[in-house]
Motif scaffolding. Structure first.
Motif, mmCIF file in Angstrom:
data_model
loop_
_atom_site.group_PDB
_atom_site.id
_atom_site.type_symbol
_atom_site.label_atom_id
_atom_site.label_comp_id
_atom_site.label_asym_id
_atom_site.label_seq_id
_atom_site.Cartn_x
_atom_site.Cartn_y
_atom_site.Cartn_z
ATOM 1 N N HIS A 174 0.856 -1.187 0.000
ATOM 2 C CA HIS A 174 0.000 0.000 0.000
ATOM 3 C C HIS A 174 0.894 1.238 0.000
ATOM 4 C CE1 HIS A 174 -2.852 2.981 1.568
ATOM 5 N NE2 HIS A 174 -3.790 2.188 1.097
ATOM 6 N N GLU A 175 0.489 2.279 -0.717
ATOM 7 C CA GLU A 175 1.317 3.482 -0.841
ATOM 8 C C GLU A 175 1.639 4.139 0.490
ATOM 9 O OE1 GLU A 175 -0.433 6.193 -3.609
ATOM 10 O OE2 GLU A 175 -0.350 4.758 -5.256
ATOM 11 N N SER A 176 0.657 4.214 1.392
ATOM 12 C CA SER A 176 0.886 4.932 2.652
ATOM 13 C C SER A 176 1.045 4.005 3.862
ATOM 14 C CB SER A 176 -0.259 5.919 2.905
ATOM 15 O OG SER A 176 -1.484 5.227 3.018
ATOM 16 N N ASP A 177 0.686 2.751 3.724
ATOM 17 C CA ASP A 177 0.798 1.802 4.839
ATOM 18 C C ASP A 177 1.448 0.530 4.313
ATOM 19 O OD1 ASP A 177 0.536 0.057 6.949
ATOM 20 O OD2 ASP A 177 -1.601 0.422 7.266
ATOM 21 N N ARG A 178 2.740 0.447 4.445
ATOM 22 C CA ARG A 178 3.511 -0.663 3.879
ATOM 23 C C ARG A 178 3.142 -2.024 4.472
ATOM 24 N NH1 ARG A 178 5.170 0.918 -0.834
ATOM 25 N NH2 ARG A 178 6.423 2.781 -0.796
ATOM 26 N N ARG A 179 2.415 -2.051 5.591
ATOM 27 C CA ARG A 179 1.985 -3.326 6.178
ATOM 28 C C ARG A 179 0.830 -3.944 5.397
ATOM 29 N NH1 ARG A 179 0.533 -0.974 11.798
ATOM 30 N NH2 ARG A 179 -0.163 0.553 10.301
ATOM 31 N N ARG A 180 0.120 -3.110 4.653
ATOM 32 C CA ARG A 180 -1.031 -3.573 3.868
ATOM 33 C C ARG A 180 -0.610 -3.858 2.437
ATOM 34 N NH1 ARG A 180 -5.387 0.662 3.912
ATOM 35 N NH2 ARG A 180 -6.481 -0.965 2.791
ATOM 36 N N THR A 181 -1.366 -4.744 1.786
ATOM 37 C CA THR A 181 -1.116 -4.998 0.372
ATOM 38 C C THR A 181 -2.346 -4.621 -0.435
ATOM 39 O OG1 THR A 181 -1.882 -7.288 0.487
ATOM 40 C CG2 THR A 181 0.482 -6.907 0.820
ATOM 41 N N VAL A 182 -2.098 -4.285 -1.680
ATOM 42 C CA VAL A 182 -3.166 -3.950 -2.609
ATOM 43 C C VAL A 182 -2.986 -4.843 -3.829
ATOM 44 C CG1 VAL A 182 -4.203 -2.109 -4.003
ATOM 45 C CG2 VAL A 182 -3.215 -1.572 -1.769
ATOM 46 N N VAL A 183 -4.098 -5.383 -4.312
ATOM 47 C CA VAL A 183 -4.087 -6.274 -5.469
ATOM 48 C C VAL A 183 -4.348 -5.438 -6.718
ATOM 49 C CG1 VAL A 183 -5.141 -8.304 -6.527
ATOM 50 C CG2 VAL A 183 -4.959 -8.152 -4.018
ATOM 51 N N HIS A 184 -3.415 -5.527 -7.665
ATOM 52 C CA HIS A 184 -3.509 -4.796 -8.935
ATOM 53 C C HIS A 184 -3.613 -5.794 -10.076
ATOM 54 C CE1 HIS A 184 -2.312 -0.737 -7.482
ATOM 55 N NE2 HIS A 184 -1.761 -1.440 -6.518
ATOM 56 N N VAL A 185 -4.369 -5.445 -11.096
ATOM 57 C CA VAL A 185 -4.450 -6.284 -12.289
ATOM 58 C C VAL A 185 -3.154 -6.131 -13.077
ATOM 59 C CG1 VAL A 185 -5.541 -4.548 -13.788
ATOM 60 C CG2 VAL A 185 -5.939 -6.976 -14.208
ATOM 61 N N THR A 186 -2.726 -7.194 -13.722
ATOM 62 C CA THR A 186 -1.570 -7.159 -14.611
ATOM 63 C C THR A 186 -2.069 -7.045 -16.053
ATOM 64 O OG1 THR A 186 -1.546 -9.549 -14.897
ATOM 65 C CG2 THR A 186 -0.234 -8.652 -13.047
ATOM 66 N N PRO A 187 -1.183 -6.764 -16.987
ATOM 67 C CA PRO A 187 -1.617 -6.769 -18.396
ATOM 68 C C PRO A 187 -2.257 -8.102 -18.789
ATOM 69 C CG PRO A 187 0.502 -5.688 -18.213
ATOM 70 C CD PRO A 187 0.201 -6.279 -16.851
ATOM 71 N N SER A 188 -1.741 -9.213 -18.279
ATOM 72 C CA SER A 188 -2.319 -10.532 -18.559
ATOM 73 C C SER A 188 -3.757 -10.631 -18.049
ATOM 74 C CB SER A 188 -1.461 -11.621 -17.903
ATOM 75 O OG SER A 188 -2.151 -12.837 -17.820
ATOM 76 N N GLY A 189 -3.994 -10.127 -16.845
ATOM 77 C CA GLY A 189 -5.338 -10.170 -16.278
ATOM 78 C C GLY A 189 -6.304 -9.303 -17.046
ATOM 79 N N ARG A 190 -5.855 -8.113 -17.430
ATOM 80 C CA ARG A 190 -6.711 -7.206 -18.215
ATOM 81 C C ARG A 190 -7.046 -7.852 -19.556
ATOM 82 N NH1 ARG A 190 -7.798 -2.281 -17.181
ATOM 83 N NH2 ARG A 190 -6.041 -2.010 -15.776
#
Length: 147
Positions: free
Chosen positions: A84-100
């Motif tokens: 996560h940009e402001s809280d490094r303890r958290r994670t955020v799931v992002h789509v990849t080009p393959s997923g898109r």
């Protein structure tokens, strides 16, 4: 005789749309080899990166189940966990080009046809259609928002 025995054409069209939308989802899941939950998660992160916890709430599953969904999508190369940009303890799931690509390639014929249909509407017709469809979505919410 109930109030819903005779439906106006617009309500019949909405019923047909719901059935068709379910068929599209089934076809995309089958062709891509994804489960319904994996597909729903992937569709969501295509539009908005989310934490595994947010995906759990969206999918109405436990955080453990959501983590499993993200793990499987990540193994296929469709999503990526990032800090996560402001809280490094958290994670955020992002789509990849393959997923898109997985989503868009299956939906492309439908998206092209819908774009052509939309381009054939006048501004006034588009306003009426949008107002009606937004009302349909709100009506669906009368059933689904409590979950």
């Amino acid at each position: 005789m109930s109030d819903f025995d005779v439906n106006p054409p617009t309500m019949e069209a909405v019923q047909d749309l719901v059935v068709a939308a379910l068929e599209v989802r089934r076809a995309v899941a089958r062709r891509s080899g994804l489960s319904d939950l994996e597909l729903a998660a992937l569709e969501h992160v295509v539009t908005e990166p989310s934490s595994p916890g947010e995906l759990a709430r969206l999918l109405k599953v436990t955080t453990g189940a959501s983590t499993g969904v993200v793990d499987r999508l990540e193994q296929r190369g469709h999503v990526q966990r990032r800090a996560h940009e402001s809280d490094r303890r958290r994670t955020v799931v992002h789509v990849t080009p393959s997923g898109r690509t997985e989503i868009v390639d299956h939906l492309r014929p439908m998206l092209v046809a819908l774009t052509e249909l939309d381009e054939g509407l006048s501004d006034t017709e588009r306003e009426v259609v949008e107002r009606y469809l937004r009302g349909v979505i709100a009506a669906f919410g009368q059933v689904s928002d409590g979950d």
